[in-house]
Write a protein that holds these residues in place. Sequence first.
Motif, PDB file in Angstrom:
ATOM      1  N   ASP A  17     -28.739   9.012 -14.170  1.00 37.14           N
ATOM      2  CA  ASP A  17     -29.888   9.601 -14.857  1.00 37.14           C
ATOM      3  C   ASP A  17     -31.202   8.927 -14.481  1.00 37.14           C
ATOM      4  N   THR A  18     -31.121   7.856 -13.681  1.00 36.08           N
ATOM      5  CA  THR A  18     -32.314   7.082 -13.329  1.00 36.08           C
ATOM      6  C   THR A  18     -32.266   6.684 -11.858  1.00 36.08           C
ATOM      7  N   ILE A  19     -33.406   6.804 -11.188  1.00 32.22           N
ATOM      8  CA  ILE A  19     -33.557   6.341  -9.803  1.00 32.22           C
ATOM      9  C   ILE A  19     -34.426   5.089  -9.821  1.00 32.22           C
ATOM     10  N   GLU A  61     -34.619  -7.201   0.682  1.00 35.26           N
ATOM     11  CA  GLU A  61     -34.293  -8.249  -0.283  1.00 35.26           C
ATOM     12  C   GLU A  61     -34.627  -7.805  -1.702  1.00 35.26           C
ATOM     13  N   MET A  62     -35.708  -7.064  -1.852  1.00 31.59           N
ATOM     14  CA  MET A  62     -36.123  -6.638  -3.188  1.00 31.59           C
ATOM     15  C   MET A  62     -35.146  -5.629  -3.794  1.00 31.59           C
ATOM     16  N   ILE A  63     -34.705  -4.637  -3.024  1.00 29.95           N
ATOM     17  CA  ILE A  63     -33.777  -3.658  -3.588  1.00 29.95           C
ATOM     18  C   ILE A  63     -32.434  -4.309  -3.879  1.00 29.95           C
ATOM     19  N   LEU A  64     -32.021  -5.245  -3.031  1.00 32.40           N
ATOM     20  CA  LEU A  64     -30.760  -5.945  -3.261  1.00 32.40           C
ATOM     21  C   LEU A  64     -30.849  -6.820  -4.504  1.00 32.40           C
ATOM     22  N   THR A  65     -31.975  -7.498  -4.683  1.00 29.00           N
ATOM     23  CA  THR A  65     -32.193  -8.321  -5.874  1.00 29.00           C
ATOM     24  C   THR A  65     -32.167  -7.467  -7.136  1.00 29.00           C
ATOM     25  N   ALA A  66     -32.804  -6.305  -7.066  1.00 31.12           N
ATOM     26  CA  ALA A  66     -32.844  -5.414  -8.229  1.00 31.12           C
ATOM     27  C   ALA A  66     -31.439  -5.024  -8.673  1.00 31.12           C
ATOM     28  N   LYS A  67     -30.603  -4.639  -7.722  1.00 34.87           N
ATOM     29  CA  LYS A  67     -29.248  -4.202  -8.070  1.00 34.87           C
ATOM     30  C   LYS A  67     -28.428  -5.373  -8.643  1.00 34.87           C
ATOM     31  N   LYS A  68     -28.534  -6.538  -8.017  1.00 33.07           N
ATOM     32  CA  LYS A  68     -27.778  -7.698  -8.480  1.00 33.07           C
ATOM     33  C   LYS A  68     -28.216  -8.104  -9.890  1.00 33.07           C
ATOM     34  N   MET A  69     -29.516  -8.068 -10.145  1.00 33.09           N
ATOM     35  CA  MET A  69     -30.004  -8.445 -11.473  1.00 33.09           C
ATOM     36  C   MET A  69     -29.538  -7.461 -12.539  1.00 33.09           C
ATOM     37  N   TRP A  70     -29.556  -6.165 -12.210  1.00 39.29           N
ATOM     38  CA  TRP A  70     -29.101  -5.158 -13.170  1.00 39.29           C
ATOM     39  C   TRP A  70     -27.618  -5.363 -13.503  1.00 39.29           C
ATOM     40  N   MET A  84     -28.142   3.944 -19.740  1.00 38.08           N
ATOM     41  CA  MET A  84     -28.881   4.217 -18.501  1.00 38.08           C
ATOM     42  C   MET A  84     -27.958   3.974 -17.304  1.00 38.08           C
ATOM     43  N   ASN A  85     -27.807   4.998 -16.480  1.00 39.15           N
ATOM     44  CA  ASN A  85     -26.975   4.893 -15.284  1.00 39.15           C
ATOM     45  C   ASN A  85     -27.891   4.966 -14.063  1.00 39.15           C
ATOM     46  N   PHE A 103     -37.614   7.932 -13.118  1.00 43.14           N
ATOM     47  CA  PHE A 103     -37.925   7.267 -11.846  1.00 43.14           C
ATOM     48  C   PHE A 103     -38.617   5.936 -12.102  1.00 43.14           C
ATOM     49  N   ILE A 104     -38.091   4.893 -11.460  1.00 40.09           N
ATOM     50  CA  ILE A 104     -38.704   3.558 -11.497  1.00 40.09           C
ATOM     51  C   ILE A 104     -38.908   3.129 -10.055  1.00 40.09           C
ATOM     52  N   GLY A 105     -40.149   2.999  -9.643  1.00 41.45           N
ATOM     53  CA  GLY A 105     -40.449   2.604  -8.275  1.00 41.45           C
ATOM     54  C   GLY A 105     -41.251   1.314  -8.238  1.00 41.45           C
ATOM     55  N   VAL A 106     -40.881   0.415  -7.340  1.00 41.71           N
ATOM     56  CA  VAL A 106     -41.586  -0.856  -7.189  1.00 41.71           C
ATOM     57  C   VAL A 106     -42.105  -0.955  -5.761  1.00 41.71           C
ATOM     58  N   ASP A 107     -43.392  -1.204  -5.614  1.00 45.04           N
ATOM     59  CA  ASP A 107     -44.019  -1.323  -4.302  1.00 45.04           C
ATOM     60  C   ASP A 107     -43.726  -2.708  -3.733  1.00 45.04           C
ATOM     61  N   CYS A 108     -43.196  -2.733  -2.514  1.00 50.04           N
ATOM     62  CA  CYS A 108     -42.916  -4.025  -1.871  1.00 50.04           C
ATOM     63  C   CYS A 108     -44.126  -4.559  -1.111  1.00 50.04           C
ATOM     64  N   TYR A 109     -45.161  -3.739  -0.933  1.00 51.50           N
ATOM     65  CA  TYR A 109     -46.403  -4.096  -0.234  1.00 51.50           C
ATOM     66  C   TYR A 109     -46.165  -4.511   1.215  1.00 51.50           C
ATOM     67  N   THR A 110     -45.007  -4.160   1.755  1.00 51.76           N
ATOM     68  CA  THR A 110     -44.683  -4.423   3.150  1.00 51.76           C
ATOM     69  C   THR A 110     -43.490  -3.541   3.494  1.00 51.76           C
TER      70      THR A 110
END
Length: 223
Positions: free
Chosen positions: A81-83, A124-133, A1-2, A110-117
């Motif tokens: 191949d993945t957003i 912070e959420m998108i940055l956390t996602a990339k660092k964790m991956w 998965m890229n 497609f993987i989308g996560v709602d930040c509810y704000t």
Amino acid sequence: MNIAFVTDSGTGKSKEYWAEQGIYSLPLQIEVNGHSFDEEENIMIPDVLNYLHANVPMKTSLPKLGEIEDLFESLKEKGYDTIFAVPICTGLSSTMNALEMAANMLGLEFIGVDCYTTAVVQGEMILTAKKMWESGHSIDEIVRMLNRIADSCDTILLVDDLNHLKQGGRLTPMAAALGGLLKIKPVLHLDMETEGRIDALAKVRTMSKAQDYVINRLKEIGV
């Protein structure tokens, strides 16, 4: 998965800033006097504030569909191949749906996560996602962590009037009703509980009392 990590200018950061983090960002649209501008590109936060102070009507909308498609096509050409997206919340914008539709049209997962704000939490959420991956975490682990972040946050808003928010349809019915009450300064908020829509947290008579309410609330939760 890229995976390509994607957000939008709701974070308050420019496309160039996110590019340095290895993250792709799309500009939300701000319409002023019939002209549409790309947020954080040809209209900046000080410009928006000046228009607000001058009571100039503005409208906001999701990124241009053509620009979303162009970005995703270029990402596919680069071998992604993945957003994985954390856009401005679905309670305020249809950006998430537009991103998913564009990804599906191009055969991208497609993987989308709602930040509810939006704003700081979104960034912070998108940055956390990339660092964790990059640290070897699974998608399920990343999504669980982002949901925990979203659930722990509450965005509080103090406004002099609700005209702009009412016109944009971004208020819950209860919050919108407060706009018709004289001498009321509503304290507004949005979070996971409000599903990313702006709701009334409290109603007071003056802005100073609204500020006092927010300060006391922050003290109560230990900020």
